[in-house]
Write a protein that holds these residues in place. Structure first.
Motif, mmCIF file in Angstrom:
data_model
loop_
_atom_site.group_PDB
_atom_site.id
_atom_site.type_symbol
_atom_site.label_atom_id
_atom_site.label_comp_id
_atom_site.label_asym_id
_atom_site.label_seq_id
_atom_site.Cartn_x
_atom_site.Cartn_y
_atom_site.Cartn_z
ATOM 1 N N TYR A 210 0.828 -1.212 0.000
ATOM 2 C CA TYR A 210 0.000 0.000 0.000
ATOM 3 C C TYR A 210 0.859 1.258 0.000
ATOM 4 C CZ TYR A 210 -3.080 -3.730 1.558
ATOM 5 O OH TYR A 210 -3.760 -4.907 1.644
ATOM 6 N N ASN A 294 -6.632 -2.243 -4.510
ATOM 7 C CA ASN A 294 -7.417 -1.050 -4.156
ATOM 8 C C ASN A 294 -8.498 -1.394 -3.145
ATOM 9 O OD1 ASN A 294 -6.069 0.781 -5.640
ATOM 10 N ND2 ASN A 294 -7.380 0.601 -7.460
ATOM 11 N N ASP A 297 -6.983 -2.067 0.213
ATOM 12 C CA ASP A 297 -6.535 -0.832 0.851
ATOM 13 C C ASP A 297 -7.708 -0.145 1.576
ATOM 14 O OD1 ASP A 297 -4.922 1.223 1.619
ATOM 15 O OD2 ASP A 297 -4.898 2.228 -0.313
#
Ligand code: GLU
Length: 403
Positions: A210, A294, A297
């Motif tokens: 990340y 994504n 995250d």
């Protein structure tokens, strides 16, 4: 019946055990939220499934070479070059039945009784047991929240003996998400090059990073370090292919040959269909990875922020992988903790809390002690946003009762 001391010395995989327990409860109609085993909840991308169907329909359903089909070995070589700037020949790579099997095989060909493997803790649950199954001795190097769950060169130096054969570097780490920077790896390498030790880089969480961090492993640092390294990886985590069971590794040709012999006498080839699907995974459109990262995250922030609102919980934002690993020491100091220990007695606080959460909140987590540290519990956030929100809220409610 008499059993071998090898099997008697090892425990069932705690990550798989927790998942099986949660599934058994679900099958009974109990509404459990599972943060147990680390397994992406996304479907395997369609293009990969299509490649598997094509393999079945074109009759690629027979034995393959024990160490994998040439096409997949070429794809692995391509992947190492493309993603890691590492050059290997196809004779320096092999395909195994999952990342776990890669590590298992490696221990089997490497260790004689009494030889040692250095394992930084918190560690993935199966490393020590696989070392022991091969007759070796796991040497645990402890880390803490203060060191970002990473070992220091001094600790490394102090742990090395004449019996040391290898060190395991798992970055990003399961269970902490800790990720070594290039400088940190260089500092460890300065110690390692003074000894004849195999560097095992378990890169299975390579793509799950990340905050724009780029992946680096110890083999990247120099040609000499690459020669001393064996790099393990697999398609399970990056492409959501856990059930397909394809892991692979790259290293010195003589080592890879030995693993090929072992595999030819044990499992034979990994499933032919999964191998063809993995060619597509490694060679096809890589954007599927970014889409999953994504989502991870977003979930990472939801879960860590939520956990930090629970009394006694203290959770760092993991820089990689998909696990939250909160410190639960504060929970053991809450007024109601004693009554919980009476109900779920045992030497380990993390197991007591795990049992309490499962029974009272119907939330499945893995106790930190399974990873060699009793101050934490592990929650996989490779599950839906809704599950995370609901699971954390249930935990907050039942832990709140201890205030
Ligand atoms: N590596 C994953 C985990 O830690 C999968 C389960 C396992 O094999 O341990 O949950």
């Amino acid at each position: 019946m008499k059993f071998s001391s090898r099997i008697l010395n090892i425990k069932p995989s705690p990550t798989l055990e927790v998942t099986a327990l949660a599934n058994a409860m679900k099958a009974k109609g109990i509404d459990v939220i599972g943060f147990g085993s680390g397994e992406p909840d996304f479907d395997t991308p369609q293009s990969i499934k299509d490649a598997a169907v094509r393999a079945i329909e074109s009759g690629k359903t027979k034995y393959t070479p024990a160490g994998g089909i040439a096409e997949l070995k070429k794809a692995i070589v391509h992947k190492f070059k493309r993603d890691n700037a590492l050059e290997y020949a196809t004779s320096e790579v092999i395909v195994n039945n999952g990342g776990k099997h890669s590590f298992y095989n490696l221990m089997q060909v490497l260790l004689d009784p009494g030889e040692e493997v250095l394992i930084p803790a918190p560690y993935w649950v199966s490393y020590p047991d696989m070392v022991m199954l091969a007759g070796g001795t796991p040497i645990i190097i402890e880390t803490s929240r203060d060191s970002g769950y990473k070992i220091t060169p001094q600790q490394l130096q102090a742990a090395i003996t004449k019996q040391t054969r290898a060190i395991v570097i798992n970055s990003p780490s399961n269970p902490t998400g800790a990720t070594y920077s290039r400088d940190e790896l260089s500092a460890l390498a300065e110690v390692l090059v003074q000894h004849d030790i195999l560097l095992i880089s378990d890169d299975i969480y390579e793509s799950i990073l990340y905050d724009g961090n780029a992946f680096v492993n110890i083999a990247n640092l120099s040609e000499e370090l690459k020669k001393r390294s064996v790099v393990l990886n697999g398609v399970s985590k990056a492409y959501s292919m856990t059930g397909w069971r394809i892991g692979y590794m790259a290293g010195d040709e003589s080592l890879i040959k030995k693993i090929d012999i072992l595999q030819s006498q044990s499992t034979s080839n990994p499933t032919s269909i999964s191998q063809w699907a993995s060619v597509e995974a490694l060679m096809g459109d890589q954007r599927v990875i970014a889409e999953m990262v994504n989502a991870f995250d977003r979930r990472r922030r939801i879960i860590v922020n939520g956990l930090n609102e629970i009394p006694g919980f203290d959770c760092i934002m993991p820089p990689g992988a998909f696990y939250a690993f909160p410190d639960i020491d504060g929970v053991t100091r809450l007024p109601g903790w004693k009554s919980i220990v009476e109900r779920y007695p045992g030497p380990y606080a993390s197991s007591t809390l795990t049992s309490y959460l499962l029974e009272e909140a119907r939330v499945a987590v893995v106790p930190g002690i399974a990873f060699g540290i009793d101050r934490n519990i592990r929650l996989s956030f490779a599950t839906s946003d809704d599950n995370i929100i609901e699971g954390v809220s249930r935990m907050k409610e039942v832990v709140g009762r201890l205030i």
